[in-house]
Design a protein around this motif. Structure first.
Motif, short mmCIF file in Angstrom:
data_model
loop_
_atom_site.label_atom_id
_atom_site.label_comp_id
_atom_site.label_asym_id
_atom_site.label_seq_id
_atom_site.Cartn_x
_atom_site.Cartn_y
_atom_site.Cartn_z
N ARG A 14 0.83 -1.19 0.00
CA ARG A 14 0.00 0.00 0.00
C ARG A 14 0.87 1.25 0.00
N ASP A 15 0.39 2.28 -0.69
CA ASP A 15 1.13 3.51 -0.89
C ASP A 15 0.71 4.56 0.13
N VAL A 16 1.65 4.96 1.00
CA VAL A 16 1.36 5.97 2.01
C VAL A 16 0.96 7.29 1.35
N GLY A 17 1.49 7.57 0.16
CA GLY A 17 1.19 8.81 -0.55
C GLY A 17 -0.13 8.81 -1.28
N ARG A 18 -0.90 7.74 -1.17
CA ARG A 18 -2.23 7.66 -1.78
C ARG A 18 -2.22 7.92 -3.28
N GLY A 19 -1.10 7.63 -3.94
CA GLY A 19 -1.02 7.84 -5.38
C GLY A 19 -0.87 9.28 -5.79
#
Length: 299
Positions: A14-19
């Motif tokens: 999962r990407d902490v930066g939310r894409g």
């Protein structure tokens, strides 16, 4: 999947930066992630006089691929970058020269060398759990000295609101609010207050160090509200934790520097765990943010 949930990167994590960043930001250990609303850039908050997203600069009229300091209106203070590296960066000095990048109103090319911070993340970074400092941020690849690493972004606050939020905190609360003071002509000071506690970017995970590997420099692109850009103060190795000096200096020396006072257990109650040889034992203390609210509103 709702927009509030982290998106998965191409590798399944999962990407902490939310894409919202150029590159996905992983977290370790997998499955554990901090909860907050992600923004790659500043957003306007209570008491802010200027919207950081508002375009206020006219832009240069350069028609070349890359702007030259002798003719570009954005480079009145000299060339800012050399091969994407911040110029004039020294290991034990503050960077005091104003930095203006070319902006959306400029006629120069998108490939102009005076566009660095606005291009966003260029290195793979990871949010990770530390032994004593809670969450931290580290690089997964080598970062050369002078390269832009990330911003410290969040809500832009007015001084009274920043003071109110600070005064509500206890010694057990994490303090993300930063006050940046820039000294300009005629003794004037420009203050910028940023709070990424609830709305912020990965800069909120940077821990303090008395011997940091990052230097924070206010960089202006489209607005007079500075983007708080963090550059590598030296070569940084893969898996090394990223840090900067909360007091605004490279080394947190035990002496007064404006509002930054001698760290004191009775004042901050927050020990420093950076583990460096010059560790001051406690985190830097900014007396102005703890002063009576009346002073903040009448000054």
């Amino acid at each position: 999947m709702s927009e509030e949930q982290p998106r998965a990167s191409s590798g399944g994590q999962r990407d902490v930066g939310r894409g919202l960043e150029n590159l996905p930001i992983s977290s370790w250990p997998e499955g554990e992630e901090p909860e907050f609303q992600y923004t790659p850039e500043h957003v306007i908050g209570p008491g802010a006089e200027v919207d950081p997203t508002q375009i206020t600069f006219p832009g240069c009229t350069c028609l070349t691929t890359s702007c030259l300091p002798t003719i570009c209106s954005c480079l009145l203070h000299g060339e800012n970058y050399d091969n994407s590296c911040l110029r004039d960066i020294e290991s034990e000095m503050e960077f005091a020269r104003p930095v203006f990048e070319c902006n959306v109103m400029c006629q120069c090319s998108e490939e102009c060398k005076n566009r660095v911070v606005q291009r966003g993340l260029q290195f793979n970074l990871q949010v990770f759990k530390t032994d004593k400092k809670g969450w931290g941020l580290r690089t997964l690849e080598f970062i050369p000295k002078g390269r832009f690493v990330c911003e410290y972004a969040g809500e832009i606050l007015g001084s009274s609101e920043a003071c109110r939020r600070i005064r509500r905190q206890t010694k057990h609360d994490l303090n993300y609010i930063i006050a940046v003071r820039e000294h300009i002509c005629n003794g004037q000071i420009i203050e910028t207050f940023v709070d990424p506690t609830n709305i912020g970017n990965i800069g909120r995970f940077l821990n303090h160090s008395c011997e940091p590997n990052l230097l924070m420099v206010p960089v202006r692109v489209d607005s007079m509200v500075p983007r708080l850009a963090l550059f590598a103060a030296r070569d940084i190795l893969p898996k090394e934790e990223l840090s900067y000096d909360y007091s605004g200096r490279f080394h947190n020396l035990l002496k007064s520097n404006g509002n930054q006072e001698i760290p004191d257990k009775d004042k901050t109650g927050k020990p420093c765990y950076c583990g460096t040889k010059s560790c001051a034992a406690f985190l830097p203390y900014d007396s102005s943010l703890y002063s009576p609210l009346e002073k903040q509103t009448t000054s």
